[in-house]
Design a protein around this motif. Structure first.
Motif, PDB file in Angstrom:
ATOM      1  N   UNK A  69      -4.067   7.368   0.444  1.00 26.27           N
ATOM      2  CA  UNK A  69      -2.804   6.680   0.183  1.00 26.27           C
ATOM      3  C   UNK A  69      -3.007   5.180   0.343  1.00 26.27           C
ATOM      4  N   UNK A  70      -2.145   4.389  -0.285  1.00 25.79           N
ATOM      5  CA  UNK A  70      -2.231   2.930  -0.117  1.00 25.79           C
ATOM      6  C   UNK A  70      -1.836   2.509   1.292  1.00 25.79           C
ATOM      7  N   UNK A  71      -2.298   1.344   1.686  1.00 22.39           N
ATOM      8  CA  UNK A  71      -2.047   0.855   3.040  1.00 22.39           C
ATOM      9  C   UNK A  71      -0.710   0.139   3.125  1.00 22.39           C
ATOM     10  N   UNK A  72      -0.460  -0.781   2.194  1.00 24.26           N
ATOM     11  CA  UNK A  72       0.736  -1.600   2.253  1.00 24.26           C
ATOM     12  C   UNK A  72       1.451  -1.578   0.904  1.00 24.26           C
ATOM     13  N   UNK A  73       2.703  -2.051   0.931  1.00 24.09           N
ATOM     14  CA  UNK A  73       3.459  -2.211  -0.311  1.00 24.09           C
ATOM     15  C   UNK A  73       4.316  -1.006  -0.632  1.00 24.09           C
ATOM     16  N   UNK A  74       5.268  -1.227  -1.553  1.00 26.46           N
ATOM     17  CA  UNK A  74       6.211  -0.174  -1.936  1.00 26.46           C
ATOM     18  C   UNK A  74       6.009   0.330  -3.354  1.00 26.46           C
ATOM     19  N   UNK A  75       4.958  -0.086  -4.034  1.00 26.75           N
ATOM     20  CA  UNK A  75       4.689   0.426  -5.375  1.00 26.75           C
ATOM     21  C   UNK A  75       5.341  -0.395  -6.470  1.00 26.75           C
ATOM     22  N   UNK A  76       5.080   0.020  -7.697  1.00 22.62           N
ATOM     23  CA  UNK A  76       5.548  -0.724  -8.871  1.00 22.62           C
ATOM     24  C   UNK A  76       6.667  -0.012  -9.607  1.00 22.62           C
ATOM     25  N   UNK A  77       7.209   1.026  -9.040  1.00 27.91           N
ATOM     26  CA  UNK A  77       8.305   1.726  -9.690  1.00 27.91           C
ATOM     27  C   UNK A  77       7.931   3.143 -10.079  1.00 27.91           C
ATOM     28  N   UNK A  78       8.945   4.014 -10.174  1.00 25.58           N
ATOM     29  CA  UNK A  78       8.719   5.390 -10.578  1.00 25.58           C
ATOM     30  C   UNK A  78       7.959   6.183  -9.542  1.00 25.58           C
ATOM     31  N   UNK A  79       7.036   7.017 -10.022  1.00 23.09           N
ATOM     32  CA  UNK A  79       6.258   7.857  -9.123  1.00 23.09           C
ATOM     33  C   UNK A  79       5.339   7.050  -8.218  1.00 23.09           C
TER      34      UNK A  79
END
Length: 315
Positions: free
Chosen positions: A162-172
């Motif tokens: 899984x990624x460490x930081x951030x909330x993603x770029x949208x959608x899934x």
């Protein structure tokens, strides 16, 4: 039902008013000033400082600033951020989705795992249920920020799942980024709901009416569904609802650890910068969400037990 909803709306307004007074007063009582962040710590002339104070009404009395803010809220205007010089509604709205998704995913984990573990331990006592409850109890003692750091080290850094930081770029991609934060937020609550569900189910199993139904030869599955689970759901629903409401406050810590950029992280930075309009808006959103959730729980009582009358006092 109409009287109940009207009463809750009045209570919501009164509670929000009291909460706004407390938050506004606490921010002014705390050390520091927005002027420090507006000037970036630079030494400025008295005329420039007076101009900044006049622009942001920082030289007005506290009560006057509060009344000006309250008048704007009454017209749907939460003011302008002192630090960002943008409308508070747009700043908060752009960050609300990350917090909402985090809390919803954590709530789903709490309800599914907590009720499953508690039901298994309550209906089928044995080494498996005891092991599950022991693990849940051990997890409940782990602080949220510690669990978040451990999850990052194991599943993000070592395994790279899984990624460490951030909330993603949208959608899934946002859902994917929220997996570890939602697990970290839900860990302690899963154990708490599981223990409560186990206790409630065992109490109902030993009740006289349940033992009578079993002794008369009624199918065990029907007894569990109609008499045990339904009655045990009442206290579980209450605590589960309050626990989910508590996830909103707990999301502040998780958002800081994972740098999700949601309302919780924005609230912490706004408190540090003494950005009064932003702090007021976010705190009122949290209070409103808590009250609305409790209202929905009260309404759900009537679906589980028709003997509970909404908006009426017990005789």
């Amino acid at each position: 039902m109409l009287r109940f909803v009207a009463t809750r709306i009045v209570g919501l307004v009164v509670t929000l008013f009291i909460a706004s007074l407390v938050v506004f007063g606490a921010l002014y009582a705390a050390p520091g000033s927005p002027l420090t962040y507006l000037t970036h710590g630079r030494t400025m002339s008295p005329e420039a400082i007076a101009s900044i104070k006049a622009e942001y009404h920082l030289d007005d009395p506290v009560w006057q600033q509060y009344l000006r803010w309250l008048g704007g809220v009454a017209h749907g205007d939460f003011g302008t951020s002192v630090i960002y010089n943008q409308p508070v509604a747009s700043l908060v709205g752009s960050r609300a989705f990350a917090t909402t998704l985090l809390v919803l995913m954590a709530a789903a984990i709490v309800l599914v795992l907590g009720l499953a573990i508690g039901t298994l331990a309550g209906l089928r006592p044995g080494w498996l249920s005891r092991s599950a409850m022991a693990g849940a109890t051990a997890v409940m003692a782990v602080p949220t920020f510690v669990g978040a750091v451990v999850l990052i080290i194991v599943f993000a850094v070592d395994l790279e799942w899984f990624p460490v930081f951030g909330s993603g770029r949208g959608g899934l991609d946002e859902v994917y980024h929220m997996v570890l934060p939602s697990i970290a937020l839900a860990l302690a609550s899963v154990a708490f709901v599981a223990r409560l569900a186990q206790t409630a189910i065992r109490q109902e199993l030993s009740a006289d009416h349940v033992q009578t139904a079993i002794s008369r030869g009624l199918p065990h599955g029907a007894v569990v569904r109609r008499h045990v689970m339904r009655n045990a759901a009442m206290p579980v629903l209450t605590v589960a609802g309050l626990t989910i409401a508590g996830l909103i406050a707990g999301s502040v810590v998780v958002e800081q650890v994972f740098q999700l950029g949601g309302l919780g992280q924005f609230l912490v930075s706004s408190v540090q910068q003494k950005d009064f309009p932003v702090v007021q808006a976010i705190c009122l959103m949290y209070v409103a969400a808590f009250i609305v959730l409790n209202t929905l729980i009260d309404i759900a009582y009537t679906l589980l037990d028709p003997r509970v009358s909404i908006g009426k006092k017990d005789s």
